[in-house]
Design a protein around this motif. Structure first.
Motif, PDB file in Angstrom:
ATOM      1  N   GLN A   1      -9.103  10.194  -9.218  1.00 22.58           N
ATOM      2  CA  GLN A   1     -10.116  10.644  -8.364  1.00 22.58           C
ATOM      3  C   GLN A   1     -10.983   9.601  -7.506  1.00 22.58           C
ATOM      4  O   GLN A   1     -10.223   9.497  -6.152  1.00 22.58           O
TER       5      GLN A   1
ATOM      6  N   THR B   1      -8.452   6.701  -5.043  1.00 26.31           N
ATOM      7  CA  THR B   1      -7.803   7.124  -4.224  1.00 26.31           C
ATOM      8  C   THR B   1      -8.329   6.165  -2.731  1.00 26.31           C
ATOM      9  O   THR B   1      -8.588   6.441  -2.000  1.00 26.31           O
ATOM     10  N   GLU B   2     -10.007   6.780  -3.253  1.00 29.45           N
ATOM     11  CA  GLU B   2     -10.999   6.398  -1.895  1.00 29.45           C
ATOM     12  C   GLU B   2     -10.753   4.975  -1.478  1.00 29.45           C
ATOM     13  O   GLU B   2     -10.817   4.332  -0.605  1.00 29.45           O
TER      14      GLU B   2
ATOM     15  N   ASP C   1     -10.081   1.305  -0.236  1.00 28.18           N
ATOM     16  CA  ASP C   1      -9.717   0.699   1.355  1.00 28.18           C
ATOM     17  C   ASP C   1      -7.888   0.304   1.284  1.00 28.18           C
ATOM     18  O   ASP C   1      -7.428   0.076   2.624  1.00 28.18           O
TER      19      ASP C   1
ATOM     20  N   ARG D   1      -5.455   3.393   0.088  1.00 26.19           N
ATOM     21  CA  ARG D   1      -6.425   5.318   0.684  1.00 26.19           C
ATOM     22  C   ARG D   1      -4.823   5.814   0.084  1.00 26.19           C
ATOM     23  O   ARG D   1      -4.101   5.745   0.221  1.00 26.19           O
ATOM     24  N   GLY D   2      -5.201   6.916  -0.469  1.00 26.95           N
ATOM     25  CA  GLY D   2      -5.112   8.458  -0.801  1.00 26.95           C
ATOM     26  C   GLY D   2      -4.044   8.125  -1.972  1.00 26.95           C
ATOM     27  O   GLY D   2      -3.568   9.109  -2.178  1.00 26.95           O
ATOM     28  N   ARG D   3      -4.272   6.949  -2.761  1.00 24.51           N
ATOM     29  CA  ARG D   3      -2.984   6.496  -3.721  1.00 24.51           C
ATOM     30  C   ARG D   3      -4.067   6.348  -5.423  1.00 24.51           C
ATOM     31  O   ARG D   3      -4.828   4.642  -4.814  1.00 24.51           O
ATOM     32  N   SER D   4      -4.088   6.758  -6.263  1.00 28.75           N
ATOM     33  CA  SER D   4      -5.014   5.995  -6.971  1.00 28.75           C
ATOM     34  C   SER D   4      -3.895   4.854  -7.901  1.00 28.75           C
ATOM     35  O   SER D   4      -2.324   5.270  -8.089  1.00 28.75           O
TER      36      SER D   4
ATOM     37  N   GLU E   1       0.227  14.422  -6.123  1.00 26.09           N
ATOM     38  CA  GLU E   1       0.666  13.529  -4.901  1.00 26.09           C
ATOM     39  C   GLU E   1      -0.997  12.345  -5.181  1.00 26.09           C
ATOM     40  O   GLU E   1      -1.453  12.732  -4.440  1.00 26.09           O
ATOM     41  N   GLY E   2      -0.445  11.162  -5.268  1.00 21.36           N
ATOM     42  CA  GLY E   2      -1.766  10.080  -4.921  1.00 21.36           C
ATOM     43  C   GLY E   2      -1.978   9.487  -6.190  1.00 21.36           C
ATOM     44  O   GLY E   2      -3.164   8.880  -6.105  1.00 21.36           O
TER      45      GLY E   2
END
Lengths: 221, 382
Positions: A26, A29-30, A32, A35-38, B367-368
């Motif tokens: 999680q 994913t932060e 920059d 962003r949004g993808r691990s 997702e993600g």
């Protein structure tokens, strides 16, 4: 920010301490740069029989196979040894790097025609901050420490950064922790290829060390 | 000089010669060549040599060479090339002309790229024929209100001086400059504001092309401003400044980021290679037994790695090469190797069992957090 060797932090990985909490996934994913993808690869090895989880980040090889097999010259290594994610103008999404990485790290975002992978949170580590994953990992299976901090917090461990895959030895910037007394200079990955995962007593060593005050959680950036 | 470099010099010289011949033929043996533009012509010729040299060097790298060959084989396979041509057209329109994949990556990045790309394409379409002497305009004999465009010495079409066609043609570079300037401003805005871009960007790689394009566009616009509103004030100086920026950009073209213009179409070949891989036999992981890619791709990678000097050969008679292990099982092997070293300290025992090792699973396939799309999932097991 320039730092001298004593203050320079190193990324240490100790997958045996992973408790599978997914905090790293999680937190990643932060970042920059993606962003949004691990970019963390977190697997459960044998769900039915073992609690072993496998957190894998880019090991930042000194001779990165991913970059060598890239037909588009899209993967570059910085002067400080960080193998960056594919450069966007160049990556042609051929999948070579994904299939060639000996650690199984890169991900393929087909809709974007782009390979993506861990770049050691370059926006953070290049200015002395911890990578997102290491800053949230509660068991410090992913830890970003100075040599002094490592000696203080992990007295039973020492780092190794050479791995063997068949006849090929690969040396990495990210280091893996092995028992201090283990006569190991190279971790032979292919020797363990057909070994089942461990049904170990979850992190007994970790909690024993904490109770003795030797392994207190370090401060976060 | 290495054989690769010698070959590349040969191709560079051949390409430069070819462009020179085209200039001579297109300008009717320099009859229509504009001597004022000669510096631009030589800059283009130098860039041609540099581009052909670098492109040939690039094509000789083992992975590029193999993909180049395989891409064409996949495209030209008997019975499929007509369908391939149709799908190439669709992909070219979507990827190259519309920049669809860049827009999906990031909208502001995509819009900036579209503006810069189309601005440059329009500018190139106008200036190159002029610089090569392939295009010039003349008054229609007997009708001074109209101009005639001459392409390679042949009359192409006629138009009124003051018509919209005329206005657009004569000011085409102005429109192109506006497109490029808007794109450059959007790109700089993104690079200045986004921390992610800021972390990995480099001056020479990412800002230099923007500065060059900005300088070319601005000095070009100043030329128009000078002769339109300033009675030609400073025109000579601006013209020299514009020439320096344009020539500088051409000389830098083979060495910097803009080389991606020539590399990028390889993306289209990769699609055909992947199509051929999907239609063929899958590769089966020699640890967990599951399919994870195409057999062709794995075999090709083994060949590329050998040429690069990697020795991932495994003594195990069944596995034979580490490339036959799927990415997920590689991660499992790596982690198991480390965990086993701690077995004496942390306790625990190996889980004995019969048959193949179980397939590792994503802790979070959402997702993600998990695979980034269908192809990514296939890489780790369909």
């Amino acid at each position: 920010m320039s730092v001298d060797a004593r203050d320079a932090r190193v990324f240490f990985v100790d997958p045996g301490r992973c408790i599978g909490c997914q905090s790293c996934v999680q937190a990643c994913t932060e970042c920059d740069t993606h962003r949004g993808r691990s970019m963390i690869q977190l697997d459960v090895l044998d769900r039915a029989r073992s609690p072993q989880t496998a957190p894998v980040v880019c090991m930042h090889c000194e001779s990165p196979t991913c970059a060598e097999v890239c037909p588009a010259d899209a993967i570059k290594r910085t002067e400080d040894g960080v193998v960056q994610s594919a450069r966007k103008p160049r990556c042609i999404a051929c999948n070579n790097c994904v299939l060639a990485c000996p650690f199984g790290v890169p991900k393929m975002a087909s809709s974007l025609d782009l390979m993506m992978k861990c770049d050691l949170c370059y926006d953070r580590t290049s200015v002395g901050l911890k990578p997102m994953c290491a800053s949230v990992c509660p068991s410090q299976a992913l830890a970003y420490l100075t040599p002094d901090e490592l000696a203080r917090l992990r007295p039973a461990a020492r780092p190794v950064n050479t791995f063997r895959f068949g006849a090929q030895a690969i040396t990495t910037k990210v280091q893996v922790l092995v028992p201090r007394g283990a006569p190991v200079e190279v971790i032979d990955v292919t020797a363990a290829m057909h070994e089942p995962s461990l049904g170990h007593e979850v992190a007994a060593e970790v909690f024993d060390a904490v109770l003795e005050g030797a392994d207190a959680p370090e401060g976060r950036s | 000089m290495s054989p690769e470099a010698a070959r590349s010099v040969g191709w560079g010289a051949a390409a430069t010669l070819a462009v020179t011949v085209l200039i001579l033929v297109g300008s009717r043996n320099l009859a229509h060549f504009d001597a004022a533009l000669v510096a631009y012509t030589f800059a283009v010729l130098f860039a041609t040599f540099g581009l052909a040299y670098r492109y040939t060097m690039w094509l000789q790298r083992p992975p590029t060479a193999l993909y180049w060959r395989r891409g064409w084989q996949a495209f030209l396979q008997p019975g499929a090339w007509l369908g391939n041509l149709a799908s190439w057209t669709t992909r070219f329109a979507s990827d190259v002309l519309a920049n669809a994949f860049i827009l999906r990556r990031d909208r502001s990045r995509g819009v900036a790229h579209l503006l810069i790309m189309w601005g440059c394409l329009i500018a190139v379409a106008i200036t190159f024929p002029l610089v090569f002497g392939n295009l010039h305009f003349r008054a229609v004999p007997g009708d001074l209100s109209r101009y005639e465009a001459m392409v390679s010495g042949f009359p192409a079409f006629r138009f009124e001086h003051g018509s919209m066609v005329g206005k657009f043609l004569f000011h085409g570079l102005v429109w192109a400059s506006f497109l490029v300037l808007a794109g450059v401003m959007l790109a700089v805005r993104r690079r200045v504001r986004e921390q992610g871009a800021g972390a990995v960007q480099r001056f020479a790689e990412d800002f230099m092309p923007l500065i060059l394009l900005f300088a070319v566009s601005l000095t070009g616009l100043l030329l128009t401003a000078s002769y339109t509103w300033m009675y030609g004030y400073g025109y000579t100086f601006i013209a020299i400044l514009h020439a320096i920026t344009v020539i500088g950009t051409f000389l830098w073209l083979p060495f910097g980021k803009l080389f991606h213009v020539f590399q990028r179409p390889a993306q289209l070949g990769v699609r055909f290679y992947k199509d051929a891989g999907r239609a063929g036999e899958p590769a089966l992981c020699r640890r967990c037994g599951h399919a994870f890619s195409s057999r062709m791709h794995v075999e090709d990678l083994i060949e590329v790695e050998r040429k690069l000097g990697y020795t991932y050969e495994v003594a195990d008679g069944e596995v034979r090469h580490y490339q036959w292990i799927c990415p997920r099982c590689r991660r499992a092997s790596f982690v198991t190797a480390q965990s086993l070293l701690w077995q004496g300290t942390r306790g625990g025992g190996s889980l004995e069992g019969s048959g193949a090792l179980p397939m590792p699973r994503y802790a979070n396939p959402g997702e993600g957090a998990g695979p980034l799309g269908a192809e990514d999932a296939e890489n780790y097991h369909p």
